[in-house]
Enzyme design. Structure first.
Site, mmCIF file in Angstrom:
data_model
loop_
_atom_site.group_PDB
_atom_site.id
_atom_site.type_symbol
_atom_site.label_atom_id
_atom_site.label_comp_id
_atom_site.label_asym_id
_atom_site.label_seq_id
_atom_site.Cartn_x
_atom_site.Cartn_y
_atom_site.Cartn_z
ATOM 1 N N CYS A 13 0.861 -1.197 0.000
ATOM 2 C CA CYS A 13 0.000 0.000 0.000
ATOM 3 C C CYS A 13 0.893 1.241 0.000
ATOM 4 O O CYS A 13 0.984 1.967 1.006
ATOM 5 C CB CYS A 13 -0.901 -0.034 1.223
ATOM 6 S SG CYS A 13 -1.960 -1.495 1.226
ATOM 7 N N ALA A 14 1.516 1.491 -1.112
ATOM 8 C CA ALA A 14 2.515 2.551 -1.222
ATOM 9 C C ALA A 14 1.863 3.906 -1.514
ATOM 10 O O ALA A 14 0.797 3.974 -2.119
ATOM 11 C CB ALA A 14 3.490 2.208 -2.348
ATOM 12 N N ASP A 15 2.574 4.937 -1.120
ATOM 13 C CA ASP A 15 2.124 6.298 -1.391
ATOM 14 C C ASP A 15 1.898 6.522 -2.896
ATOM 15 O O ASP A 15 0.882 7.093 -3.295
ATOM 16 C CB ASP A 15 3.212 7.254 -0.855
ATOM 17 C CG ASP A 15 2.908 8.694 -1.164
ATOM 18 O OD1 ASP A 15 1.866 9.184 -0.707
ATOM 19 O OD2 ASP A 15 3.702 9.326 -1.882
ATOM 20 N N ARG A 20 -1.065 8.109 -7.487
ATOM 21 C CA ARG A 20 -1.033 8.160 -8.956
ATOM 22 C C ARG A 20 -1.482 6.881 -9.660
ATOM 23 O O ARG A 20 -2.260 6.929 -10.607
ATOM 24 C CB ARG A 20 0.398 8.540 -9.440
ATOM 25 C CG ARG A 20 0.886 9.912 -8.999
ATOM 26 C CD ARG A 20 0.075 11.068 -9.563
ATOM 27 N NE ARG A 20 0.053 11.122 -11.004
ATOM 28 C CZ ARG A 20 0.890 11.825 -11.776
ATOM 29 N NH1 ARG A 20 1.829 12.551 -11.212
ATOM 30 N NH2 ARG A 20 0.785 11.816 -13.087
ATOM 31 N N ARG A 39 1.111 -5.576 4.182
ATOM 32 C CA ARG A 39 1.543 -6.296 5.379
ATOM 33 C C ARG A 39 0.492 -6.151 6.473
ATOM 34 O O ARG A 39 0.410 -6.976 7.364
ATOM 35 C CB ARG A 39 2.889 -5.738 5.852
ATOM 36 C CG ARG A 39 4.039 -6.020 4.902
ATOM 37 C CD ARG A 39 5.280 -5.267 5.332
ATOM 38 N NE ARG A 39 5.063 -3.820 5.354
ATOM 39 C CZ ARG A 39 5.929 -2.930 5.805
ATOM 40 N NH1 ARG A 39 7.082 -3.333 6.265
ATOM 41 N NH2 ARG A 39 5.644 -1.637 5.777
ATOM 42 N N HIS A 80 12.311 -5.226 -4.584
ATOM 43 C CA HIS A 80 11.760 -5.549 -5.911
ATOM 44 C C HIS A 80 12.255 -6.902 -6.422
ATOM 45 O O HIS A 80 11.472 -7.696 -6.939
ATOM 46 C CB HIS A 80 12.132 -4.461 -6.929
ATOM 47 C CG HIS A 80 11.403 -3.167 -6.703
ATOM 48 N ND1 HIS A 80 11.535 -2.080 -7.522
ATOM 49 C CD2 HIS A 80 10.538 -2.779 -5.727
ATOM 50 C CE1 HIS A 80 10.783 -1.088 -7.078
ATOM 51 N NE2 HIS A 80 10.176 -1.486 -5.987
ATOM 52 N N LYS A 98 9.931 1.905 -10.513
ATOM 53 C CA LYS A 98 11.336 2.152 -10.785
ATOM 54 C C LYS A 98 12.095 2.291 -9.474
ATOM 55 O O LYS A 98 11.499 2.753 -8.499
ATOM 56 C CB LYS A 98 11.529 3.392 -11.657
ATOM 57 C CG LYS A 98 10.662 4.611 -11.339
ATOM 58 C CD LYS A 98 10.730 5.310 -10.013
ATOM 59 C CE LYS A 98 11.977 5.820 -9.446
ATOM 60 N NZ LYS A 98 11.813 6.542 -8.162
ATOM 61 N N TYR A 236 13.091 22.279 -5.015
ATOM 62 C CA TYR A 236 12.512 21.398 -6.038
ATOM 63 C C TYR A 236 12.936 21.833 -7.441
ATOM 64 O O TYR A 236 12.779 22.988 -7.828
ATOM 65 C CB TYR A 236 10.975 21.434 -5.928
ATOM 66 C CG TYR A 236 10.314 20.466 -6.875
ATOM 67 C CD1 TYR A 236 10.218 19.121 -6.552
ATOM 68 C CD2 TYR A 236 9.799 20.886 -8.095
ATOM 69 C CE1 TYR A 236 9.627 18.212 -7.416
ATOM 70 C CE2 TYR A 236 9.210 19.992 -8.965
ATOM 71 C CZ TYR A 236 9.129 18.662 -8.628
ATOM 72 O OH TYR A 236 8.555 17.766 -9.492
ATOM 73 N N THR A 256 7.402 14.633 -13.799
ATOM 74 C CA THR A 256 6.224 14.309 -12.983
ATOM 75 C C THR A 256 5.061 15.270 -13.213
ATOM 76 O O THR A 256 4.457 15.747 -12.243
ATOM 77 C CB THR A 256 6.597 14.325 -11.485
ATOM 78 O OG1 THR A 256 7.179 15.595 -11.190
ATOM 79 C CG2 THR A 256 7.543 13.216 -11.123
HETATM 80 N N1 LIG Z 1 7.020 6.337 -10.896
HETATM 81 C C1 LIG Z 1 6.878 7.318 -10.017
HETATM 82 O O1 LIG Z 1 6.419 8.419 -10.305
HETATM 83 C C2 LIG Z 1 7.263 7.074 -8.586
HETATM 84 C C3 LIG Z 1 7.066 8.080 -7.631
HETATM 85 C C4 LIG Z 1 7.367 7.794 -6.294
HETATM 86 C C5 LIG Z 1 7.903 6.553 -5.948
HETATM 87 N N2 LIG Z 1 8.124 5.623 -6.919
HETATM 88 C C6 LIG Z 1 8.681 4.305 -6.587
HETATM 89 O O2 LIG Z 1 7.654 3.562 -5.958
HETATM 90 C C7 LIG Z 1 8.209 2.729 -4.945
HETATM 91 C C8 LIG Z 1 7.547 3.067 -3.618
HETATM 92 O O3 LIG Z 1 7.768 4.423 -3.286
HETATM 93 P P1 LIG Z 1 6.780 5.189 -2.265
HETATM 94 O O4 LIG Z 1 7.295 6.550 -2.102
HETATM 95 O O5 LIG Z 1 5.384 5.023 -2.699
HETATM 96 O O6 LIG Z 1 7.081 4.360 -0.931
HETATM 97 P P2 LIG Z 1 6.149 4.020 0.318
HETATM 98 O O7 LIG Z 1 4.975 4.918 0.405
HETATM 99 O O8 LIG Z 1 7.069 3.946 1.499
HETATM 100 O O9 LIG Z 1 5.574 2.572 -0.036
HETATM 101 C C9 LIG Z 1 6.293 1.399 -0.009
HETATM 102 C C10 LIG Z 1 5.328 0.274 0.442
HETATM 103 O O10 LIG Z 1 6.061 -0.944 0.471
HETATM 104 C C11 LIG Z 1 5.550 -1.772 1.502
HETATM 105 N N3 LIG Z 1 6.695 -2.291 2.270
HETATM 106 C C12 LIG Z 1 7.015 -3.598 2.400
HETATM 107 N N4 LIG Z 1 8.107 -3.780 3.133
HETATM 108 C C13 LIG Z 1 8.511 -2.539 3.528
HETATM 109 C C14 LIG Z 1 9.576 -2.077 4.344
HETATM 110 N N5 LIG Z 1 10.478 -2.912 4.897
HETATM 111 N N6 LIG Z 1 9.697 -0.753 4.529
HETATM 112 C C15 LIG Z 1 8.819 0.106 3.981
HETATM 113 N N7 LIG Z 1 7.775 -0.275 3.197
HETATM 114 C C16 LIG Z 1 7.611 -1.595 2.974
HETATM 115 C C17 LIG Z 1 4.605 -0.940 2.355
HETATM 116 O O11 LIG Z 1 3.276 -1.378 2.052
HETATM 117 P P3 LIG Z 1 2.476 -2.420 2.994
HETATM 118 O O12 LIG Z 1 2.877 -2.119 4.392
HETATM 119 O O13 LIG Z 1 1.051 -2.163 2.687
HETATM 120 O O14 LIG Z 1 2.886 -3.788 2.570
HETATM 121 C C18 LIG Z 1 4.789 0.484 1.847
HETATM 122 O O15 LIG Z 1 3.591 1.199 1.860
HETATM 123 C C19 LIG Z 1 9.706 2.950 -4.995
HETATM 124 O O16 LIG Z 1 10.286 2.001 -5.864
HETATM 125 C C20 LIG Z 1 9.833 4.343 -5.603
HETATM 126 O O17 LIG Z 1 11.066 4.527 -6.306
HETATM 127 C C21 LIG Z 1 7.795 5.864 -8.212
#
Ligand SMILES: NC(=O)c1ccc[n+]([C@@H]2O[C@H](COP(=O)([O-])OP(=O)(O)OC[C@H]3O[C@@H](n4cnc5c(N)ncnc54)[C@H](OP(=O)(O)O)[C@@H]3O)[C@@H](O)[C@H]2O)c1
Length: 327
Positions: A13-15, A20, A39, A80, A98, A236, A256
């Site tokens: 459940c990522a940000d 997006r 989790r 990943h 990515k 930024y 972005t």
């Molecule tokens: N393409 C784009 O525009 C873009 C923009 C931002 C980020 N990203 C990429 O997206 C990915 C996630 O980034 P984010 O900023 O969304 O991160 P985030 O909010 O921290 O989300 C990561 C998710 O991974 C899960 N997770 C599982 N094991 C974890 C651990 N040990 N520590 C932390 N989280 C864990 C968690 O979901 P659960 O607890 O629900 O399992 C968490 O919500 C990265 O690869 C980042 O580079 C891409």
């Protein structure tokens, strides 16, 4: 070949999923969210309530489901390789955030695994799918800048909250992994894939054991250079500039743009400046369309295979070449 919308699940459940990707899934025909795995079940339930699908505790359970054809993996980059690998071994197509992996060797083994299993594996460098950059390439092809002499690309953001995954060496880690990939990918779009890394720098946070910012100088065999900067500790900036024998071109909010933002291309030639506005586009929805076409019709996509390998090799080279300054 399966019919109907592509049935996808999200692992984590990522940000970025919330802000997006999942809004784009809901708005895109041809794809349907069937499960949200986290989790923590309560967090998965909050995502499912907003975007649909069934909340599931744990990622393995989702991979075992026969009604899931594909998964979106927005886990921290260091996880990943494990979960994209598990998804491919479970027979699922994968759209990975990515970077696909934190080393070129790990990326290569995932690309090879997807190839052996006949599955689609894409890396979500989503900006590549925005028509903005095709328009810039068209202008370059029309000779608007004369001969291309150089590229400059930057992506920097102000410091993030202390607990952010980007400040942990594992399982995420640092500015090059998180942001450096964008200008590296953009340099290849305009200068071609055959770039060498000549020099690089990194500012390293000794307490947190991650790089906070960096620069890199790349060059083609014809001596056209790409100067890149990225960081998690600046104001930024998210832009690129192309400089030619007869002018220069600037694109702001390059990587972005929000779905409703109309990006502008500024061209400066012989003392006069013109501006071209490109129609807004949701680049996440564009990635999803490409993913569905790749799965359903075997359509090639510039977010897969060779592009992943070249990108990962360049990022590895930047890491190896960098002169590190510890703080
Ligand atoms: N393409 C784009 O525009 C873009 C923009 C931002 C980020 N990203 C990429 O997206 C990915 C996630 O980034 P984010 O900023 O969304 O991160 P985030 O909010 O921290 O989300 C990561 C998710 O991974 C899960 N997770 C599982 N094991 C974890 C651990 N040990 N520590 C932390 N989280 C864990 C968690 O979901 P659960 O607890 O629900 O399992 C968490 O919500 C990265 O690869 C980042 O580079 C891409």
């Amino acid at each position: 070949m399966a019919d109907g919308p592509l049935r996808i699940a999200v692992l984590g459940c990522a940000d970025i999923a919330w802000r997006r990707m999942l809004p784009a899934v809901v708005a895109t025909p041809g794809i349907r969210l069937v499960a949200v795995a986290g989790r923590d079940r309560a967090r998965a339930a909050r995502f499912a309530a907003e975007f649909g699908g069934e909340p599931v505790e744990g990622y393995e359970q989702v991979l075992a489901r026969p009604d899931v054809e594909a998964v979106y993996v927005p886990l921290p980059p260091g996880l990943h390789a494990e979960w994209v690998g598990a998804a491919l071994r479970a027979g699922k197509h994968v759209l990975a955030e990515k970077p696909l992996a934190t080393t070129a060797a790990a990326a290569a083994s995932l690309v090879a695994l997807a190839g052996r299993r006949g599955l689609v594996l894409l890396e979500n460098y989503m900006f590549v799918r925005h028509p903005l950059h095709a328009e810039v390439r068209r202008l370059l092809g029309d000779g608007v800048l004369g001969e291309l002499r150089g590229f400059t690309g930057v992506f920097g953001v102000p410091p993030r909250p202390d607990g952010d995954i980007r400040y942990r060496p594992a399982p995420a880690g640092g500015a090059l992994t998180d942001l450096g990939g964008y200008p590296v990918r953009a340099a290849q779009l305009f200068l071609g894939p055959e770039l060498d890394v000549v020099a690089a720098t990194a500012r390293y946070d000794l307490r947190r054991a991650v790089d906070l910012s960096g620069t890199a100088l790349l060059v083609t065999s014809a001596g056209v250079s790409a100067q890149l900067a990225f960081g998690l500790e600046s104001s930024y900036r998210c832009a690129y500039e192309l400089w030619g024998s007869q002018g220069r071109l600037v694109v702001d909010r390059a990587f972005t743009p929000p779905p409703d933002h109309a990006p502008r291309i500024l061209v400066e030639r012989r003392g006069s400046t013109t501006e071209k506005v490109v129609a807004p586009r949701d680049q996440f929805a564009e990635v999803l369309r490409a993913f569905v076409l790749a799965v359903r019709e075997g359509r090639a996509c510039d977010l897969g295979g060779g592009a992943i390998l070249r990108q990962a090799a360049l990022v590895d080279r930047i890491r190896e070449t960098a002169v590190w300054a510890g703080m």
